[in-house]
Write a protein that holds these residues in place. Structure first.
Motif, PDB file in Angstrom:
ATOM      1  N   VAL A 242      -5.219 -20.841 -12.840  1.00  0.00           N
ATOM      2  CA  VAL A 242      -3.883 -20.272 -12.627  1.00  0.00           C
ATOM      3  C   VAL A 242      -3.936 -18.747 -12.687  1.00  0.00           C
ATOM      4  CG1 VAL A 242      -1.584 -20.057 -13.629  1.00  0.00           C
ATOM      5  CG2 VAL A 242      -2.635 -22.311 -13.399  1.00  0.00           C
ATOM      6  N   SER A 243      -4.676 -18.214 -13.647  1.00  0.00           N
ATOM      7  CA  SER A 243      -4.762 -16.765 -13.795  1.00  0.00           C
ATOM      8  C   SER A 243      -5.414 -16.121 -12.573  1.00  0.00           C
ATOM      9  CB  SER A 243      -5.556 -16.413 -15.059  1.00  0.00           C
ATOM     10  OG  SER A 243      -4.938 -16.955 -16.212  1.00  0.00           O
ATOM     11  N   VAL A 244      -6.489 -16.730 -12.078  1.00  0.00           N
ATOM     12  CA  VAL A 244      -7.163 -16.192 -10.899  1.00  0.00           C
ATOM     13  C   VAL A 244      -6.259 -16.304  -9.670  1.00  0.00           C
ATOM     14  CG1 VAL A 244      -9.118 -16.488  -9.334  1.00  0.00           C
ATOM     15  CG2 VAL A 244      -9.460 -16.634 -11.806  1.00  0.00           C
ATOM     16  N   ALA A 245      -5.526 -17.418  -9.540  1.00  0.00           N
ATOM     17  CA  ALA A 245      -4.634 -17.599  -8.397  1.00  0.00           C
ATOM     18  C   ALA A 245      -3.530 -16.540  -8.395  1.00  0.00           C
ATOM     19  CB  ALA A 245      -4.029 -19.000  -8.424  1.00  0.00           C
ATOM     20  N   VAL A 246      -2.925 -16.300  -9.567  1.00  0.00           N
ATOM     21  CA  VAL A 246      -1.875 -15.282  -9.653  1.00  0.00           C
ATOM     22  C   VAL A 246      -2.446 -13.898  -9.369  1.00  0.00           C
ATOM     23  CG1 VAL A 246      -0.239 -14.163 -11.216  1.00  0.00           C
ATOM     24  CG2 VAL A 246      -0.464 -16.644 -11.224  1.00  0.00           C
ATOM     25  N   MET A 247      -3.666 -13.643  -9.854  1.00  0.00           N
ATOM     26  CA  MET A 247      -4.301 -12.347  -9.603  1.00  0.00           C
ATOM     27  C   MET A 247      -4.514 -12.126  -8.110  1.00  0.00           C
ATOM     28  SD  MET A 247      -7.878 -10.876 -11.191  1.00  0.00           S
ATOM     29  CE  MET A 247      -7.339 -11.423 -12.831  1.00  0.00           C
ATOM     30  N   LEU A 248      -4.923 -13.177  -7.397  1.00  0.00           N
ATOM     31  CA  LEU A 248      -5.111 -13.048  -5.955  1.00  0.00           C
ATOM     32  C   LEU A 248      -3.779 -12.839  -5.241  1.00  0.00           C
ATOM     33  CD1 LEU A 248      -7.825 -15.794  -5.289  1.00  0.00           C
ATOM     34  CD2 LEU A 248      -8.109 -13.311  -5.243  1.00  0.00           C
ATOM     35  N   ILE A 249      -2.748 -13.541  -5.674  1.00  0.00           N
ATOM     36  CA  ILE A 249      -1.424 -13.362  -5.070  1.00  0.00           C
ATOM     37  C   ILE A 249      -0.948 -11.925  -5.228  1.00  0.00           C
ATOM     38  CG2 ILE A 249       1.018 -13.987  -5.283  1.00  0.00           C
ATOM     39  CD1 ILE A 249       0.108 -16.821  -6.009  1.00  0.00           C
ATOM     40  N   VAL A 250      -1.056 -11.407  -6.452  1.00  0.00           N
ATOM     41  CA  VAL A 250      -0.615 -10.042  -6.720  1.00  0.00           C
ATOM     42  C   VAL A 250      -1.484  -9.031  -5.967  1.00  0.00           C
ATOM     43  CG1 VAL A 250      -0.306  -8.296  -8.519  1.00  0.00           C
ATOM     44  CG2 VAL A 250       0.353 -10.663  -8.957  1.00  0.00           C
ATOM     45  N   GLY A 251      -2.801  -9.257  -5.945  1.00  0.00           N
ATOM     46  CA  GLY A 251      -3.689  -8.330  -5.259  1.00  0.00           C
ATOM     47  C   GLY A 251      -3.418  -8.257  -3.765  1.00  0.00           C
ATOM     48  N   CYS A 252      -3.237  -9.407  -3.130  1.00  0.00           N
ATOM     49  CA  CYS A 252      -2.957  -9.413  -1.686  1.00  0.00           C
ATOM     50  C   CYS A 252      -1.608  -8.760  -1.387  1.00  0.00           C
ATOM     51  CB  CYS A 252      -2.977 -10.849  -1.157  1.00  0.00           C
ATOM     52  SG  CYS A 252      -4.601 -11.633  -1.178  1.00  0.00           S
ATOM     53  N   ALA A 253      -0.611  -9.059  -2.205  1.00  0.00           N
ATOM     54  CA  ALA A 253       0.702  -8.445  -2.005  1.00  0.00           C
ATOM     55  C   ALA A 253       0.647  -6.934  -2.211  1.00  0.00           C
ATOM     56  CB  ALA A 253       1.725  -9.068  -2.956  1.00  0.00           C
ATOM     57  N   ALA A 254      -0.121  -6.495  -3.212  1.00  0.00           N
ATOM     58  CA  ALA A 254      -0.229  -5.061  -3.480  1.00  0.00           C
ATOM     59  C   ALA A 254      -0.912  -4.334  -2.327  1.00  0.00           C
ATOM     60  CB  ALA A 254      -0.994  -4.831  -4.782  1.00  0.00           C
ATOM     61  N   LEU A 255      -1.990  -4.905  -1.788  1.00  0.00           N
ATOM     62  CA  LEU A 255      -2.666  -4.278  -0.663  1.00  0.00           C
ATOM     63  C   LEU A 255      -1.770  -4.246   0.570  1.00  0.00           C
ATOM     64  CD1 LEU A 255      -6.281  -5.753  -1.002  1.00  0.00           C
ATOM     65  CD2 LEU A 255      -5.512  -3.427  -1.534  1.00  0.00           C
ATOM     66  N   GLY A 256      -1.046  -5.340   0.807  1.00  0.00           N
ATOM     67  CA  GLY A 256      -0.129  -5.365   1.946  1.00  0.00           C
ATOM     68  C   GLY A 256       0.993  -4.347   1.812  1.00  0.00           C
ATOM     69  N   LYS A 257       1.555  -4.237   0.618  1.00  0.00           N
ATOM     70  CA  LYS A 257       2.611  -3.258   0.370  1.00  0.00           C
ATOM     71  C   LYS A 257       2.084  -1.841   0.553  1.00  0.00           C
ATOM     72  CE  LYS A 257       6.315  -1.259  -1.324  1.00  0.00           C
ATOM     73  NZ  LYS A 257       7.574  -1.170  -0.540  1.00  0.00           N
ATOM     74  N   ARG A 258       0.892  -1.574   0.068  1.00  0.00           N
ATOM     75  CA  ARG A 258       0.313  -0.231   0.194  1.00  0.00           C
ATOM     76  C   ARG A 258       0.109   0.147   1.660  1.00  0.00           C
ATOM     77  NH1 ARG A 258      -2.413   3.410  -3.039  1.00  0.00           N
ATOM     78  NH2 ARG A 258      -3.952   4.691  -1.958  1.00  0.00           N
ATOM     79  N   SER A 259      -0.420  -0.771   2.446  1.00  0.00           N
ATOM     80  CA  SER A 259      -0.641  -0.492   3.865  1.00  0.00           C
ATOM     81  C   SER A 259       0.679  -0.236   4.591  1.00  0.00           C
ATOM     82  CB  SER A 259      -1.383  -1.661   4.525  1.00  0.00           C
ATOM     83  OG  SER A 259      -2.639  -1.874   3.921  1.00  0.00           O
ATOM     84  N   CYS A 260       1.681  -1.068   4.299  1.00  0.00           N
ATOM     85  CA  CYS A 260       2.983  -0.897   4.948  1.00  0.00           C
ATOM     86  C   CYS A 260       3.635   0.428   4.553  1.00  0.00           C
ATOM     87  CB  CYS A 260       3.903  -2.067   4.579  1.00  0.00           C
ATOM     88  SG  CYS A 260       3.419  -3.662   5.277  1.00  0.00           S
ATOM     89  N   GLU A 261       3.533   0.805   3.290  1.00  0.00           N
ATOM     90  CA  GLU A 261       4.183   2.039   2.845  1.00  0.00           C
ATOM     91  C   GLU A 261       3.478   3.266   3.405  1.00  0.00           C
ATOM     92  OE1 GLU A 261       5.354   4.289  -1.318  1.00  0.00           O
ATOM     93  OE2 GLU A 261       5.669   2.122  -1.119  1.00  0.00           O
ATOM     94  N   ILE A 262       2.145   3.224   3.525  1.00  0.00           N
ATOM     95  CA  ILE A 262       1.442   4.353   4.128  1.00  0.00           C
ATOM     96  C   ILE A 262       1.924   4.568   5.559  1.00  0.00           C
ATOM     97  CG2 ILE A 262      -0.798   5.121   4.988  1.00  0.00           C
ATOM     98  CD1 ILE A 262      -2.077   3.907   2.516  1.00  0.00           C
ATOM     99  N   ALA A 263       2.008   3.487   6.341  1.00  0.00           N
ATOM    100  CA  ALA A 263       2.482   3.606   7.717  1.00  0.00           C
ATOM    101  C   ALA A 263       3.926   4.084   7.764  1.00  0.00           C
ATOM    102  CB  ALA A 263       2.343   2.253   8.424  1.00  0.00           C
ATOM    103  N   GLU A 264       4.751   3.576   6.851  1.00  0.00           N
ATOM    104  CA  GLU A 264       6.160   3.975   6.826  1.00  0.00           C
ATOM    105  C   GLU A 264       6.318   5.444   6.451  1.00  0.00           C
ATOM    106  OE1 GLU A 264      10.164   2.937   4.235  1.00  0.00           O
ATOM    107  OE2 GLU A 264       8.653   1.386   4.535  1.00  0.00           O
ATOM    108  N   ARG A 265       5.537   5.899   5.489  1.00  0.00           N
ATOM    109  CA  ARG A 265       5.625   7.311   5.081  1.00  0.00           C
ATOM    110  C   ARG A 265       5.129   8.233   6.198  1.00  0.00           C
ATOM    111  NH1 ARG A 265       6.187   8.919  -0.307  1.00  0.00           N
ATOM    112  NH2 ARG A 265       6.591   7.228  -1.785  1.00  0.00           N
ATOM    113  N   LYS A 266       4.079   7.860   6.898  1.00  0.00           N
ATOM    114  CA  LYS A 266       3.614   8.683   8.009  1.00  0.00           C
ATOM    115  C   LYS A 266       4.696   8.797   9.086  1.00  0.00           C
ATOM    116  CE  LYS A 266      -1.296   7.578   7.435  1.00  0.00           C
ATOM    117  NZ  LYS A 266      -2.468   6.889   8.045  1.00  0.00           N
ATOM    118  N   ALA A 267       5.324   7.673   9.408  1.00  0.00           N
ATOM    119  CA  ALA A 267       6.402   7.706  10.400  1.00  0.00           C
ATOM    120  C   ALA A 267       7.584   8.541   9.921  1.00  0.00           C
ATOM    121  CB  ALA A 267       6.848   6.277  10.714  1.00  0.00           C
ATOM    122  N   PHE A 268       7.883   8.434   8.625  1.00  0.00           N
ATOM    123  CA  PHE A 268       8.986   9.218   8.068  1.00  0.00           C
ATOM    124  C   PHE A 268       8.667  10.701   8.130  1.00  0.00           C
ATOM    125  CE2 PHE A 268      11.298  11.239   4.587  1.00  0.00           C
ATOM    126  CZ  PHE A 268      12.580  10.760   4.782  1.00  0.00           C
TER     127      PHE A 268
END
Length: 312
Positions: A242-268
């Motif tokens: 369970v701990s590893v599964a939650v860690m992967l969920i959080v890690g994937c979401a964090a990387l996705g959020k970071r990529s989206c925000e970088i693109a959004e900030r560049k456009a802004f």
């Protein structure tokens, strides 16, 4: 100091403690903040204007989900007491006392679910009010959203029978809830789903900036192993999974959020720098007319009948 437009590292001092972006996008690598304080303030204001609508929707959904959880636990109480009597646990533990303690467990779970439902409804109402009257500053709107997601994860943990029982003294942390009580839920599935919902909504639905999401990420990763150590887990192997599964969920979401925000900030950054530069030195358009880059409007000193000159 802003990063240069080449791919060279800017060695200027940073008040945020981040290294500048090597490719000249004027972002700090760790927090993704703009190095330009004024530009960061504009971006934060734009984020704060988008939070209320998404926050109201998430708050309403959270309230409905928690209410369904409370109704589910309340609906199991009569059959739960009957299972206690039929399995002989009541005679062994003292009949009335065992049923009373287990009813306290159920009452505690229902109370936590009701509190979570009220929290969601209150947040939805506050965000709807914020959308109309804007009584909170931009940073406060983000802070409230982060606190709501933190409380959602914590209250979801306390609304599970296996974690609520040690709090009210129903059984020892080393005992198995499913073995002693019969019919108890010994799975972390509900908790994992709630953490997944909180992570998904906070990273991709409610537009909270990356630099403010670390408390939600840290709590979500640490909650399952810490709860297993404090209250007892179903089994060590399941706790690790369970701990590893939650860690992967959080890690994937964090990387996705970071990529989206970088693109959004560049456009802004492009939107806030190119348009004013294109319109620099141009007279203001007539009242009610939009600003169009590359068009020369008549100045206020010219006659109203002067034709507009377009520059190609």
């Amino acid at each position: 100091m802003r990063a240069s437009r080449g791919c060279e590292l800017d060695t200027g001092d940073s008040s945020h403690g981040d290294a500048p972006d090597r490719c000249g996008h004027s972002l700090y690598l760790a927090s993704l903040r703009f190095q330009d304080v004024g530009l960061e303030r504009q971006y934060a204001d734009s984020v704060a204007r988008r939070i209320p609508v998404a926050g109201a929707c998430v708050g309403l959904g959270l309230s409905m989900l928690a209410a369904a959880k409370a109704a589910s636990v309340a609906g199991r109480i009569p059959g739960y007491w009957e299972a206690l009597r039929n399995d002989g646990v009541a005679e062994r533990d003292g009949s009335i006392g065992s049923v009373a303690i287990d009813s306290d467990v159920q009452a505690g779970c229902i109370a936590m679910a009701v509190v979570l439902s009220i929290l969601g409804a209150t947040w939805a109402a506050a965000m709807w009010t914020q959308r109309r009257w804007k009584f909170l500053a931009g940073l406060a709107v983000e802070g409230v959203a982060v606190v709501v997601f933190l409380l959602t994860v914590l209250l979801s943990l306390l609304s599970e029978e296996r974690y609520q029982a040690p709090i009210v003294g129903s059984f020892n942390r080393d005992d198995s809830f499913d073995f002693i009580h019969g019919g108890g839920d010994d799975s972390d599935l509900n908790l994992i789903i709630t953490i997944d919902l909180a992570i998904t909504c906070s990273h991709f639905l409610v537009p909270i900036r990356w630099c403010h999401l670390w408390p939600v990420q840290l709590l979500s990763v640490a909650l399952c192993p810490v709860a297993a150590l404090a209250f007892g887990g179903p089994s060590p192997s399941r706790t690790i999974f369970v701990s590893v599964a939650v860690m992967l969920i959080v890690g994937c979401a964090a990387l996705g959020k970071r990529s989206c925000e970088i693109a959004e900030r560049k456009a802004f950054e492009v939107a806030t720098s190119v348009v004013p530069a294109a319109c620099e030195g141009q007279p203001r358009p007539p009242k009610g007319e939009p600003i169009v880059a590359g068009v020369n409007f008549p100045s206020n000193d010219e006659a109203p009948s002067t034709a507009t000159n377009a520059t190609l």
